[in-house]
Write a protein that holds these residues in place. Structure first.
Motif, PDB file in Angstrom:
ATOM      1  N   THR A   1       0.360  -0.899  -0.473  1.00  0.00           N
ATOM      2  CA  THR A   1       0.342  -0.327   0.104  1.00  0.00           C
ATOM      3  C   THR A   1       0.718   1.093   0.113  1.00  0.00           C
ATOM      4  O   THR A   1       0.482   2.078  -0.635  1.00  0.00           O
ATOM      5  N   MET A   2       1.697   1.392   0.686  1.00  0.00           N
ATOM      6  CA  MET A   2       2.799   2.465   0.765  1.00  0.00           C
ATOM      7  C   MET A   2       3.196   2.841   0.017  1.00  0.00           C
ATOM      8  O   MET A   2       3.551   3.716  -0.801  1.00  0.00           O
ATOM      9  N   LYS A   3       4.604   1.275  -1.615  1.00  0.00           N
ATOM     10  CA  LYS A   3       4.695   1.426  -2.333  1.00  0.00           C
ATOM     11  C   LYS A   3       3.854   1.937  -3.515  1.00  0.00           C
ATOM     12  O   LYS A   3       4.414   3.227  -4.454  1.00  0.00           O
TER      13      LYS A   3
ATOM     14  N   ARG B   1       1.032   4.090  -3.212  1.00  0.00           N
ATOM     15  CA  ARG B   1       0.628   5.395  -2.521  1.00  0.00           C
ATOM     16  C   ARG B   1       1.817   6.265  -3.376  1.00  0.00           C
ATOM     17  O   ARG B   1       1.804   7.281  -3.652  1.00  0.00           O
ATOM     18  N   ARG B   2       3.160   6.007  -2.849  1.00  0.00           N
ATOM     19  CA  ARG B   2       4.367   6.530  -3.377  1.00  0.00           C
ATOM     20  C   ARG B   2       4.360   6.450  -4.598  1.00  0.00           C
ATOM     21  O   ARG B   2       5.024   7.659  -5.124  1.00  0.00           O
ATOM     22  N   ASN B   3       4.223   5.757  -5.082  1.00  0.00           N
ATOM     23  CA  ASN B   3       4.597   6.037  -7.170  1.00  0.00           C
ATOM     24  C   ASN B   3       3.503   6.595  -7.333  1.00  0.00           C
ATOM     25  O   ASN B   3       2.936   6.987  -8.504  1.00  0.00           O
TER      26      ASN B   3
ATOM     27  N   LEU C   1       1.731   9.200  -5.809  1.00  0.00           N
ATOM     28  CA  LEU C   1       1.627  10.647  -5.393  1.00  0.00           C
ATOM     29  C   LEU C   1       3.277  11.394  -6.890  1.00  0.00           C
ATOM     30  O   LEU C   1       3.822  12.234  -7.202  1.00  0.00           O
ATOM     31  N   ASN C   2       4.660  10.024  -7.080  1.00  0.00           N
ATOM     32  CA  ASN C   2       4.922  10.324  -7.856  1.00  0.00           C
ATOM     33  C   ASN C   2       4.450  10.185  -9.602  1.00  0.00           C
ATOM     34  O   ASN C   2       5.637  10.554 -10.493  1.00  0.00           O
TER      35      ASN C   2
ATOM     36  N   GLU D   1       2.838   8.350 -11.086  1.00  0.00           N
ATOM     37  CA  GLU D   1       2.238   7.208 -12.309  1.00  0.00           C
ATOM     38  C   GLU D   1       1.296   7.352 -11.574  1.00  0.00           C
ATOM     39  O   GLU D   1       0.459   7.033 -11.156  1.00  0.00           O
TER      40      GLU D   1
ATOM     41  N   ALA E   1       1.587   1.878 -11.251  1.00  0.00           N
ATOM     42  CA  ALA E   1       1.855   1.473  -9.519  1.00  0.00           C
ATOM     43  C   ALA E   1       1.451   0.320  -8.915  1.00  0.00           C
ATOM     44  O   ALA E   1       2.270  -0.515  -8.566  1.00  0.00           O
TER      45      ALA E   1
ATOM     46  N   THR F   1       6.666  -3.931  -5.721  1.00  0.00           N
ATOM     47  CA  THR F   1       5.235  -4.238  -5.025  1.00  0.00           C
ATOM     48  C   THR F   1       5.403  -5.283  -4.930  1.00  0.00           C
ATOM     49  O   THR F   1       4.869  -5.270  -2.949  1.00  0.00           O
TER      50      THR F   1
END
Length: 114
Positions: free
Chosen positions: A41-43, A45-47, A49-50, A52, A57, A63
């Motif tokens: 989930t964090m990965k 979310r990070r992707n 926000l970047n 993607e 993502a 992931t």
């Protein structure tokens, strides 16, 4: 009398140890699912926000990398604990043979009734 009590106690200790190992395995399996869900989930979310897309993502190898490598360890632990017989052993063979024999018997009965 003493030998029988000793054997029963020894069997109880072995059974208790096995139950404890199975309990520990299921706890570790739960931790595996919870931790990996959080990491994924964090990965994702990070992707996102970047910049993607969701597909990019979600389907990023990073992931699933932890799921895969930790999952391999979980599979080996399950095989050690339950044994390969659990999956493809004599009991599995017996159940499959009985299932297929039952299916064949059902087919013959249906053909005879028709």
């Amino acid at each position: 009398m003493f030998i029988r009590d000793y054997n029963q106690e020894n069997e109880y200790i072995k059974a208790k140890k096995r139950v404890d190992e199975i309990k520990t395995f299921y706890k570790q399996l739960a931790v595996y699912v919870i931790i990996n869900t959080f990491i994924s989930t964090m990965k994702i979310r990070r992707n996102l926000l970047n910049g993607e897309s969701f597909e990019e993502a979600f389907f990023d190898f990073g992931t699933f990398a932890v799921w895969i490598f930790w999952g391999i360890a979980i599979v080996f632990q399950a095989l050690r604990l339950f044994g390969t017989d659990y999956f493809f052993g004599k009991e599995w063979e017996r159940r499959k043979i009985e299932k297929f024999m039952g299916e064949e018997k059902d087919k013959r009965n249906r053909m005879l009734r028709s």
